[in-house]
Scaffold this motif. Structure first.
Motif, PDB file in Angstrom:
ATOM      1  N   LEU A   7      46.589  15.495   0.486  1.00 51.72           N
ATOM      2  CA  LEU A   7      47.798  16.403   1.579  1.00 51.72           C
ATOM      3  C   LEU A   7      47.621  17.612   0.692  1.00 51.72           C
ATOM      4  O   LEU A   7      47.894  17.742  -0.458  1.00 51.72           O
ATOM      5  N   ILE A   8      47.527  18.746   1.514  1.00 49.19           N
ATOM      6  CA  ILE A   8      47.140  19.947   0.949  1.00 49.19           C
ATOM      7  C   ILE A   8      48.214  20.909   1.352  1.00 49.19           C
ATOM      8  O   ILE A   8      48.319  21.973   0.976  1.00 49.19           O
ATOM      9  N   GLY A   9      49.121  20.493   2.494  1.00 46.58           N
ATOM     10  CA  GLY A   9      49.875  21.719   2.830  1.00 46.58           C
ATOM     11  C   GLY A   9      49.420  22.613   3.587  1.00 46.58           C
ATOM     12  O   GLY A   9      48.468  22.600   4.387  1.00 46.58           O
ATOM     13  N   GLY A  10      50.186  23.936   3.570  1.00 50.65           N
ATOM     14  CA  GLY A  10      49.439  24.810   4.327  1.00 50.65           C
ATOM     15  C   GLY A  10      49.985  26.459   3.673  1.00 50.65           C
ATOM     16  O   GLY A  10      50.811  26.376   2.775  1.00 50.65           O
ATOM     17  N   PRO A  11      49.732  27.355   4.507  1.00 50.83           N
ATOM     18  CA  PRO A  11      50.007  28.672   3.850  1.00 50.83           C
ATOM     19  C   PRO A  11      51.710  28.981   3.485  1.00 50.83           C
ATOM     20  O   PRO A  11      51.691  29.831   2.730  1.00 50.83           O
ATOM     21  N   ILE A  24      43.228  33.199  -1.618  1.00 50.43           N
ATOM     22  CA  ILE A  24      42.606  31.772  -1.584  1.00 50.43           C
ATOM     23  C   ILE A  24      43.590  30.682  -1.380  1.00 50.43           C
ATOM     24  O   ILE A  24      44.688  30.622  -2.114  1.00 50.43           O
ATOM     25  N   PRO A  25      43.276  29.639  -0.414  1.00 51.91           N
ATOM     26  CA  PRO A  25      44.271  28.590  -0.238  1.00 51.91           C
ATOM     27  C   PRO A  25      44.515  28.036  -1.740  1.00 51.91           C
ATOM     28  O   PRO A  25      43.554  27.684  -2.429  1.00 51.91           O
ATOM     29  N   LYS A  26      45.806  27.905  -2.116  1.00 50.43           N
ATOM     30  CA  LYS A  26      46.048  27.160  -3.290  1.00 50.43           C
ATOM     31  C   LYS A  26      45.206  25.689  -3.623  1.00 50.43           C
ATOM     32  O   LYS A  26      44.735  25.765  -4.859  1.00 50.43           O
ATOM     33  N   PRO A  27      44.841  24.992  -2.795  1.00 53.26           N
ATOM     34  CA  PRO A  27      44.371  23.807  -2.977  1.00 53.26           C
ATOM     35  C   PRO A  27      42.507  23.899  -3.389  1.00 53.26           C
ATOM     36  O   PRO A  27      42.084  23.237  -3.962  1.00 53.26           O
ATOM     37  N   PRO A  60      44.607  27.129   8.500  1.00 52.13           N
ATOM     38  CA  PRO A  60      43.389  27.291   9.451  1.00 52.13           C
ATOM     39  C   PRO A  60      42.113  26.584   9.049  1.00 52.13           C
ATOM     40  O   PRO A  60      41.739  26.511   8.004  1.00 52.13           O
ATOM     41  N   ALA A  61      41.362  25.701  10.075  1.00 52.31           N
ATOM     42  CA  ALA A  61      40.275  25.041   9.814  1.00 52.31           C
ATOM     43  C   ALA A  61      39.251  26.101   9.012  1.00 52.31           C
ATOM     44  O   ALA A  61      38.484  25.424   8.131  1.00 52.31           O
ATOM     45  N   SER A  62      39.162  27.222   9.535  1.00 49.71           N
ATOM     46  CA  SER A  62      38.164  28.069   8.990  1.00 49.71           C
ATOM     47  C   SER A  62      38.226  28.186   7.466  1.00 49.71           C
ATOM     48  O   SER A  62      37.406  28.577   6.734  1.00 49.71           O
ATOM     49  N   GLU A  63      39.511  28.229   6.950  1.00 52.29           N
ATOM     50  CA  GLU A  63      39.568  28.272   5.561  1.00 52.29           C
ATOM     51  C   GLU A  63      39.055  27.097   4.586  1.00 52.29           C
ATOM     52  O   GLU A  63      38.884  27.314   3.360  1.00 52.29           O
ATOM     53  N   LEU A  64      38.936  26.073   5.444  1.00 56.67           N
ATOM     54  CA  LEU A  64      38.416  24.853   4.429  1.00 56.67           C
ATOM     55  C   LEU A  64      36.884  24.413   4.873  1.00 56.67           C
ATOM     56  O   LEU A  64      36.360  23.675   4.340  1.00 56.67           O
ATOM     57  N   LYS A  76      27.849  13.259  -0.929  1.00 52.27           N
ATOM     58  CA  LYS A  76      27.367  12.406   0.082  1.00 52.27           C
ATOM     59  C   LYS A  76      27.971  11.182   0.460  1.00 52.27           C
ATOM     60  O   LYS A  76      27.861  10.108   0.543  1.00 52.27           O
ATOM     61  N   ILE A  77      29.319  11.890   0.669  1.00 53.17           N
ATOM     62  CA  ILE A  77      30.335  10.876   1.316  1.00 53.17           C
ATOM     63  C   ILE A  77      31.051  11.624   2.837  1.00 53.17           C
ATOM     64  O   ILE A  77      31.100  12.857   2.445  1.00 53.17           O
ATOM     65  N   ASN A  78      31.685  10.898   3.365  1.00 52.44           N
ATOM     66  CA  ASN A  78      32.253  11.362   4.843  1.00 52.44           C
ATOM     67  C   ASN A  78      33.638  12.219   4.281  1.00 52.44           C
ATOM     68  O   ASN A  78      34.349  11.435   3.935  1.00 52.44           O
ATOM     69  N   ILE A  79      33.690  13.514   4.340  1.00 52.17           N
ATOM     70  CA  ILE A  79      34.793  14.188   3.920  1.00 52.17           C
ATOM     71  C   ILE A  79      35.014  15.132   5.372  1.00 52.17           C
ATOM     72  O   ILE A  79      34.289  15.802   5.864  1.00 52.17           O
ATOM     73  N   ARG A  80      36.350  14.897   5.731  1.00 56.88           N
ATOM     74  CA  ARG A  80      36.754  15.684   6.753  1.00 56.88           C
ATOM     75  C   ARG A  80      37.949  16.481   6.571  1.00 56.88           C
ATOM     76  O   ARG A  80      38.661  15.903   6.273  1.00 56.88           O
ATOM     77  N   TYR A  81      38.350  17.724   7.177  1.00 52.83           N
ATOM     78  CA  TYR A  81      39.464  18.166   7.120  1.00 52.83           C
ATOM     79  C   TYR A  81      40.321  18.112   8.535  1.00 52.83           C
ATOM     80  O   TYR A  81      39.753  18.446   9.671  1.00 52.83           O
ATOM     81  N   LEU A  82      41.581  17.477   8.588  1.00 45.89           N
ATOM     82  CA  LEU A  82      42.176  17.444   9.726  1.00 45.89           C
ATOM     83  C   LEU A  82      43.543  18.336   9.498  1.00 45.89           C
ATOM     84  O   LEU A  82      44.264  18.246   8.878  1.00 45.89           O
TER      85      LEU A  82
END
Ligand code: GTP
Length: 424
Positions: A7-11, A24-27, A60-64, A76-82
């Protein structure tokens, strides 16, 4: 198989981390040379059979995008940002994306708060959870705080023998227990039924009386953990491992120190060899744990450490002394300057013979499980709490000045010395 959610929250979150979270996003703020949540990813990757990591937030997804691509390539593992369409709370996003989490029928999934740092005992949590059979909906990681610290966290009362949580209060107004919630959980898929109950009740309230702007917002701590306590399905796994939250910039210095220390046991290659400067000029003098990015240039007459991280393309001049500090990428520290208990922002520059200095935030750095106090920037008299000095990005500090316990916002060109000030 297992999954993990970070969980990374947001701006709008992480305001106490400003000005470092302004560019830069805090996370993604680097601690011990790695973006904050890369430490979480590394902990998850080390769990056998963990197949996917989902990062949930409302940045925003573009930041991640770039970070996620780099992580997929590295581990080499599945990682996605939702991305949540709005701040859905610590359980709202998990519920919203439940189909993504359930996809492939994981046996269980971890939830990790992005703003904690720790020597995450995820494998031990898994063993603990499995030993309890079908009973637990959730196992939460817990640690001991002082009485004074405890009220700033989720406080737990447990059955000492079975570790069942009998009572849970989030940030109580009076003392409840010194056992606190670390913001790291292992959950069975059945947890979604519990969250669904909360979700449906919210919807009902909304249709009955129109109350509840944000009817999708669900907080894990208040809406799920509090009612689950006492049902025999919530368990607490205590840990003595190092753990802390990273709410303030001061806490980043504390986390930096501990992650560097952890490298000694599992990632020695990330630390520079300790010792005096090499006679051939190839290495500067290193005290304690120090990380230097391979693209940084450090003059061989500089002395770094203990607990220093130097970012990519940073430049450290002759005779410079740095300790207990983070110097971010592209920053330059000119000849004979001194950096103590400070964070030097991206692309900032410190002129020669200057002194950038903060006050250590951790009252007892040698106490093994001392938690970083993350509370207010100001004390009760309205004065700045003793703290580290922070230079935002692209700040210029002229030669021969002293900057003590101060916070400088990005792009500021200083012309003189400052003490205990926020320079806007
Ligand atoms: P504060 O002291 O107010 O910061 O509370 P806290 O320590 O209990 O933290 P909080 O519950 O606000 O956040 C815990 C973690 O969840 C942090 O890593 C946040 O970035 C993250 N988080 C908080 N709100 C949301 C949200 O709406 N969506 C997502 N995806 N993450 C969130």
């Amino acid at each position: 198989m297992l999954k993990a959610v970070i969980l990374i929250g947001g701006p709008l979150k992480g305001t106490r981390f400003r000005p470092l979270s302004l560019d830069i996003p805090k996370p993604l703020f680097p601690v011990a040379g790695l973006p904050m949540i890369q430490h979480h990813i590394e902990a998850c990757v080390s769990v056998p059979n963990l197949k996917e990591i989902l990062i949930l937030g409302y940045y925003p997804a573009s930041e991640l995008t770039q970070f996620v691509a780099a992580m997929v390539q590295e581990y080499k593992i599945n990682i996605r940002y939702l991305q949540e369409f709005m701040a859905l709370g610590t359980a709202g996003g998990i519920y919203h994306f439940r189909d993504q989490i359930r996809l492939g029928s994981p046996e269980a999934f971890f939830i990790l708060n992005g703003d904690v740092c720790a020597d995450f005992p995820l494998v031990e949590m898994l063993e603990f959870h499995q030993q309890k059979g079908n009973k637990p909906l959730m196992t939460m990681l817990t640690t001991e705080a002082t009485r004074q610290q405890s009220v700033h966290f989720g406080c737990i009362v447990q059955d000492r023998d079975t570790h069942e949580v009998t009572h849970y209060v989030e940030k109580p107004s009076t003392f409840v227990s010194t056992l606190i919630n670390c913001g790291v959980y292992l959950c069975s898929l059945e947890l979604f039924h519990t969250i669904a109950t909360v979700f449906n009740a919210r919807q009902q309230e909304y249709y009955n009386d129109g109350a509840g702007n944000g009817k999708e917002v669900i907080q894990l701590e208040r809406d799920v953990l509090m009612p689950l306590a006492g049902t025999g399905r919530l368990f607490a796994m205590p840990t003595n491992n190092w753990w802390s939250q990273i709410k303030t910039a001061g806490a980043a210095i504390y986390a930096n120190r501990h992650y560097l220390e952890l490298y000694r046991s599992h990632s020695k290659e990330r630390l520079v060899e300790r010792g005096p400067a090499a006679g051939d000029g190839s290495k500067c003098s290193i005290i304690g744990d120090v990380h230097i990015h391979p693209t940084a240039s450090v003059h061989h007459t500089a002395t770094l450490g203990p607990n220093v991280s130097i970012g990519s393309n940073a430049s450290i001049g002759p005779g410079v002394r740095i300790r207990e500090s983070i110097v971010l990428s592209g920053a330059s520290i000119a000849n004979h300057s001194l950096i103590l208990h400070s964070i030097v922002g991206r692309l900032s520059s410190v002129g020669q013979w200057s002194r950038v200095e903060g006050t250590p935030c951790d009252p007892n750095p040698n106490k093994p499980f001392a938690k970083m106090d993350n509370y207010s920037l100001f004390n009760s008299d309205g004065r700045l709490n003793p703290s580290i000095t922070i230079l935002g990005c692209s700040v210029t500090v002229p030669p021969e000045v002293i900057l003590l316990n101060s916070i400088v916002l990005p792009y500021k060109e200083l012309t003189r010395s400052f003490k205990n000030e926020i320079i806007l």
